[in-house]
Structures are given as C-alpha cells and as structure tokens.
Scaffold this motif. Structure first.
Motif, PDB file in Angstrom:
ATOM      1  N   ASP A 234     -61.771 -13.024  -9.177  1.00  0.00           N
ATOM      2  CA  ASP A 234     -60.485 -13.686  -9.411  1.00  0.00           C
ATOM      3  C   ASP A 234     -60.235 -13.953 -10.892  1.00  0.00           C
ATOM      4  N   PHE A 235     -61.303 -14.044 -11.671  1.00  0.00           N
ATOM      5  CA  PHE A 235     -61.174 -14.253 -13.112  1.00  0.00           C
ATOM      6  C   PHE A 235     -61.143 -12.933 -13.879  1.00  0.00           C
ATOM      7  N   GLY A 236     -60.971 -11.834 -13.161  1.00  0.00           N
ATOM      8  CA  GLY A 236     -60.757 -10.536 -13.787  1.00  0.00           C
ATOM      9  C   GLY A 236     -61.986  -9.681 -13.969  1.00  0.00           C
ATOM     10  N   HIS A 237     -63.154 -10.150 -13.554  1.00  0.00           N
ATOM     11  CA  HIS A 237     -64.383  -9.379 -13.747  1.00  0.00           C
ATOM     12  C   HIS A 237     -64.525  -8.297 -12.672  1.00  0.00           C
ATOM     13  N   LYS A 238     -64.989  -7.136 -13.097  1.00  0.00           N
ATOM     14  CA  LYS A 238     -65.266  -6.051 -12.162  1.00  0.00           C
ATOM     15  C   LYS A 238     -66.692  -5.533 -12.305  1.00  0.00           C
ATOM     16  N   ALA A 239     -67.205  -5.540 -13.537  1.00  0.00           N
ATOM     17  CA  ALA A 239     -68.595  -5.142 -13.763  1.00  0.00           C
ATOM     18  C   ALA A 239     -69.473  -6.382 -13.599  1.00  0.00           C
ATOM     19  N   ILE A 240     -69.803  -6.674 -12.336  1.00  0.00           N
ATOM     20  CA  ILE A 240     -70.508  -7.911 -11.998  1.00  0.00           C
ATOM     21  C   ILE A 240     -71.934  -7.578 -11.568  1.00  0.00           C
ATOM     22  N   GLY A 241     -72.893  -8.056 -12.337  1.00  0.00           N
ATOM     23  CA  GLY A 241     -74.281  -7.873 -11.963  1.00  0.00           C
ATOM     24  C   GLY A 241     -74.711  -8.907 -10.929  1.00  0.00           C
TER      25      GLY A 241
END
Length: 336
Positions: A177-184
C-alpha cells in the motif's frame, strides 16, 4: 517435640486412630467418621503437623500442578507467555512446571513424558517439531490438554492459536500500500508452522497486488538472534533493489536494522521494514518499528484459563483463534 518432624504415625497415636485414618483425613476422603475426623484435626493443630506435598500427591495420584512445554526458557516471546499462564493457574492454587523442547523433536517428546510421569493435572503444549499425529496420541496421555499456536482439527476445542497467515498478509499489504513491490522476506525456521503460515500470508498479499513471488527475495532466518545479521546482509547484497523487508519476528527486524546500518541504508527512508510480534524490544528501536502485534500475554492468559476450566470440569467451546493487528510506526516510507 520438634514440630518440623511430626509424622503421620505421631498424629495417629495422639488422636488414638490408625495411620490410614489420618491419611484419609489429610487427603480429603469422605469415608471417615465424624468423631475421628475431629480428633485428627485436633491432633494436627496441637502437634503442628504439615502434610508433605510430595507424599500427598502420591497418595491422591495428584500433583497439584500443571505442566507446560515451550520452545525455550528465554526470549521476549516465551517469557511473557509463561508468566501470564502461571498467573491464571496460581489462582486455583496450582503450580506450573515448565520444560523446554529446545527445537528438538526428541526433547519435546522427552519433556512431555517427564510431565506425564509427574502426574500433572494438565498440560499446555507449545511444540514445533512433534507431528500432528503424535500430538493427537499424546493428548490422550493427559487428563487435560491445551495446544498453543497449532491448529489440529481433531483437537479443535483444545487449540489456541494466532492467525499467522493473516499476520504475514497484513505486514506485506502495508508495504504494498505504500508503493513497495520489491519486498524481501526473512522467515523464521521453515520447520515451524507459524513461519510457514506467515510466508503464505506474504505470498497472498503479493498475488492480490499483481506482484509475482520471487524466491530470490526470500531467505530463511531464525526466531532467535543467532545468524540473522548474516542472513540480512546476504539478502540485501543478493537483491540490492529491495526497497522493503518483511521480517517474520522483531528479533529478525533488529538484525536487519544492524545490516542496513553497515550497508549504508537508512531505515524509514531508503528501505522500509515491518516486523512481527510487537515485543518489548521493538518499542526501543529507532525509527520505531512498524510491526504485527501478537497478543502473547493474552495467549498465555487464555491458555491458563482453558486448562483451569478443564480441571474444574467446565471445559467449553470458545473462539480459540487470536487475531493479529498491525502496529504502525515509523519504519515504513512511502515510495512511487
């Protein structure tokens, strides 16, 4: 006469009854004539006799205690869990005997056999390694049984657990929701049910937001402190484009904070972190850690009440699933 060394024999002689009569009085048996009951109580009061707890337990086949198996005897998770359970159990005048499995199936089994030999009134079990089948069988070895953080359908009314899958989902969704897509994601040991469920929540949140699961962004860590710093550095160096990390507990998050500092990345600005547990340690991390709240003390308290209800013959079906909450603080930055 030394009151500390008064024996049943001396009480019996003073009351002019048999030792068997004194034993029945001490153990609360009803098959004692009223006249003898009065004489025995008068003798006990006069002589200052104190029943030996171990002998009384042996005579009644009761230990006046509850057993508890946990994964470890230290750390921010098991300490509050044991403390809250003990508070409830003590209200009934019982004592808590705690042993740990130390992440070993053999030790978990040995611990339960030890508690069974102690003739505990009931047992509260937090086991990671014992199989569902073995737990189903072991539950029959105890008069009263509560299973923590595991859900086994055949033991439905004896299970108390957190919705770990939902917790992993909430943590990851917040980052998305905060715009992150590359999430480890740094998991706990994958032989643990809660670690696997939290990973499933992570994967579900990614899928709902149209982000493909990339195994390269996931690495297995530990729920304790050991080795998490190296695992965090490995992940961040292997995938430098990561903008956020979901840590499956706050111990792991602490290690990621340290790794980010060493790698020159600022938490809450150019990398975002979400933890899990909301333990006391996370409240002192800066920036304040956004984390999934695990009601650890509440679980211990409810477990204590569940086992006491069983002992009192008041076992009843309640909602045994606890819900996690997202505790939002300062460790997540908005991007995009």
């Amino acid at each position: 006469m030394d009151k500390k060394n008064i024996t049943i024999k001396e009480v019996a002689e003073y009351a002019n009854v048999s030792q068997a009569t004194v034993s029945r009085v001490i153990n609360g048996q009803s098959s004692v004539k009223e006249a003898n009951l009065v004489k025995v109580h008068e003798a006990i009061a006069k002589l200052g006799y104190t029943p030996n707890p171990a002998a009384k337990a042996l005579a009644t086949s009761r230990s006046n205690s509850i057993g508890m198996l946990v994964g470890s005897l230290d750390g921010p998770f098991y300490g509050p869990l044991m403390h809250a359970a003990e508070d409830e159990i003590y209200k009934l005048g019982l004592h808590l005997i705690v042993t740990s499995g130390q992440d070993s199936e053999q030790k978990e089994l040995e611990s339960l056999h030890f508690l069974r030999a102690k003739q505990v009134e009931g047992v509260i079990v937090h086991a990671d390694r014992i199989t569902d089948e073995a737990l189903r069988n072991l539950s029959n070895d105890f008069k009263h049984f509560v299973l923590l953080n595991r859900h086994i359908p055949e033991l439905e009314n004896h299970c108390l657990y957190l919705d770990n899958e939902l917790g992993g989902y909430l943590a990851t969704k917040h980052l998305l929701d905060f715009g992150h897509k590359a999430i480890g994601c740094i998991t706990g040991p994958m032989n643990k049910h809660d670690a696997r469920d939290r990973l499933l929540g992570y994967i579900r949140a990614l899928a709902e937001h149209g982000v493909s699961y990339d195994p390269n962004l996931t690495i297995e860590g530990r729920f304790d402190h050991f080795d998490n710093f190296d695992k965090a550095k490995t992940l961040l160096e292997r995938a430098p484009d990561i903008t956020a990390v979901f840590c499956q507990n706050d111990n792991i998050a602490l290690a990621v904070y340290d790794a980010c500092y060493e790698l020159g990345r600022t938490v809450g600005k150019d990398i975002s972190i979400v933890g899990f547990d909301n333990d006391f340690m996370s409240r002192h991390m800066r920036p304040r850690l956004t984390t999934v709240g695990f009601p650890i003390s509440e679980m211990g308290k409810i477990a204590g009440k569940m086992i006491i209800d069983q002992v009192k013959g008041q076992d009843r079906v309640t909602n045994q699933k606890l819900m996690p909450t997202l505790e939002v603080h300062d460790s997540v930055a908005r991007i995009g």
